[in-house]
Design a protein around this motif. Structure first.
Motif, short mmCIF file in Angstrom:
data_model
loop_
_atom_site.label_atom_id
_atom_site.label_comp_id
_atom_site.label_asym_id
_atom_site.label_seq_id
_atom_site.Cartn_x
_atom_site.Cartn_y
_atom_site.Cartn_z
N ILE A 1 -88.75 70.13 -43.49
CA ILE A 1 -89.68 69.50 -42.55
C ILE A 1 -89.39 68.00 -42.53
CG2 ILE A 1 -92.08 69.06 -41.96
CD1 ILE A 1 -92.84 71.60 -43.45
N LEU A 2 -88.78 67.55 -41.45
CA LEU A 2 -88.43 66.13 -41.31
C LEU A 2 -89.66 65.30 -40.94
CD1 LEU A 2 -85.16 66.65 -39.26
CD2 LEU A 2 -85.37 66.37 -41.74
N ALA B 1 -90.77 68.75 -36.76
CA ALA B 1 -89.36 68.40 -36.64
C ALA B 1 -88.67 69.00 -37.84
CB ALA B 1 -89.18 66.88 -36.61
N LEU B 2 -87.72 69.90 -37.59
CA LEU B 2 -87.10 70.67 -38.66
C LEU B 2 -85.61 70.40 -38.74
CD1 LEU B 2 -88.89 74.07 -37.94
CD2 LEU B 2 -89.44 72.44 -39.76
N GLY B 3 -85.07 70.39 -39.96
CA GLY B 3 -83.65 70.16 -40.15
C GLY B 3 -83.03 71.22 -41.04
N VAL C 1 -76.79 69.84 -42.65
CA VAL C 1 -76.75 68.45 -43.14
C VAL C 1 -78.12 67.78 -43.05
CG1 VAL C 1 -74.31 68.22 -42.55
CG2 VAL C 1 -76.04 67.46 -40.91
N MET C 2 -78.95 68.23 -42.12
CA MET C 2 -80.26 67.61 -41.95
C MET C 2 -81.32 68.18 -42.90
SD MET C 2 -80.32 65.01 -40.04
CE MET C 2 -82.00 64.82 -39.42
N SER C 3 -80.89 69.05 -43.82
CA SER C 3 -81.79 69.46 -44.89
C SER C 3 -81.48 68.70 -46.18
CB SER C 3 -81.71 70.97 -45.12
OG SER C 3 -80.45 71.35 -45.67
N ASP C 4 -80.55 67.76 -46.08
CA ASP C 4 -80.12 66.95 -47.23
C ASP C 4 -80.85 65.60 -47.18
OD1 ASP C 4 -78.80 65.35 -49.10
OD2 ASP C 4 -76.84 66.21 -48.64
N SER D 1 -80.93 69.88 -36.15
CA SER D 1 -82.37 69.60 -36.20
C SER D 1 -82.99 69.85 -34.84
CB SER D 1 -82.62 68.15 -36.64
OG SER D 1 -82.07 67.23 -35.70
N ALA D 2 -84.30 70.01 -34.83
CA ALA D 2 -85.00 70.25 -33.57
C ALA D 2 -86.49 69.99 -33.75
CB ALA D 2 -84.78 71.68 -33.08
N ASN D 3 -87.13 69.64 -32.66
CA ASN D 3 -88.58 69.55 -32.64
C ASN D 3 -89.12 70.88 -32.13
OD1 ASN D 3 -91.01 67.90 -32.95
ND2 ASN D 3 -91.25 68.20 -30.75
#
Length: 199
Positions: free
Chosen positions: A66-67, A86-88, A91-94, A130-132
Motif C-alpha cells: 500500500i503506497l 495506491a498499490l505497488g 519494484v514498487m513493493s520495495d 503500480s496503480a490507483n
C-alpha cells in the motif's frame, strides 16, 4: 467556556473524519514481486449494489504494497468506493525504491514524482508496477478491514474488476490493463477478500 468546548469538539470530529492509520515502515526488499493475476469473466451475472448495477469484467488478485490510502466522503463515487488504494508490486513493493519518490493522492488520482538521478527505475517501469484502485467493498466486514489498513504494509487482495451504472445515466468502468495512464486508467475493484501479509 462552552464556545471553547464546542470548538474543541468540532476539531476532534474533523480529526476523526479525516484520520487514517499511520504508515508502516518496512525494510528494503520487494515483498510483493509478482504482477496482479487477472482473468476475463464471460457470462457473468450482474448484480445491484447501493443503487448501482454492477457488471463483473474480470477476476482480479494481487499481493501489493500500500503506497498510499485515501478515504473519500464527499464525492459521488464515495457512495460506492469510499477508499482509494495506491498499490505497488514488483519494484514498487520495495521500500528502498518508494523512498526515492514523493507519493500522494487527491481527487481520485495517484501521483508520484522524484529526482531523475535518484529514482533507480524509469517512470514507465514505475507506472507499470503500480496503480490507483478505487475500492468497492463487497460488504461491511471488508469495509471495516479497509479502514484498518495502513500505508506501507503488504496485503493480499482478491475480487473482481467491474463496471457500475446508475439509472440516471452515470457510468464508471474499470481499467483492464496495467500500462495505461491518465483518465480511465484506474481500476474499479470490487474487493471480496483482504489478507495482511506483512505490517
Amino acid at each position: 467556556m462552552k464556545k471553547a468546548i464546542t470548538i474543541l469538539f468540532a476539531l476532534a470530529l474533523i480529526g476523526w473524519w479525516f484520520s487514517e492509520p499511520g504508515t508502516i515502515d518496512l525494510p528494503a526488499g520487494a515483498f510483493a514481486p509478482d504482477e496482479p493475476l487477472q482473468k476475463s469473466i464471460k457470462g457473468s451475472r450482474n448484480f445491484d449494489l447501493k443503487g448501482y448495477r454492477i457488471t463483473p469484467l474480470a477476476s482480479f488478485k494481487l499481493d501489493a504494497k500500500i503506497l498510499a490510502k485515501k478515504r473519500y466522503r464527499l464525492d459521488r463515487e464515495a457512495e460506492l468506493a469510499p477508499y482509494d488504494l495506491a498499490l505497488g508490486w514488483g519494484v514498487m513493493s520495495d521500500q528502498s525504491v518508494v523512498d526515492t519518490l514523493k507519493i500522494r493522492q487527491a481527487n481520485r488520482w495517484y501521483m508520484y514524482s522524484g529526482e531523475y538521478d535518484k529514482v533507480p527505475y524509469s517512470f514507465d517501469i514505475i507506472a507499470r508496477s503500480s496503480a490507483n484502485m478505487h475500492i468497492v467493498p463487497a460488504n461491511d466486514t471488508i469495509e471495516k478491514q479497509l479502514a484498518k489498513l495502513s500505508a506501507g504494509s503488504i496485503v493480499g487482495l482478491s475480487g473482481k474488476l467491474i463496471s457500475a451504472s446508475h439509472s440516471d445515466g452515470y457510468q464508471w468502468k474499470s481499467s483492464l490493463t496495467r500500462d495505461d495512464k491518465g483518465g480511465g486508467a484506474c481500476e474499479l475493484f470490487y474487493l471480496e477478500s483482504i489478507r495482511v501479509i506483512r505490517e
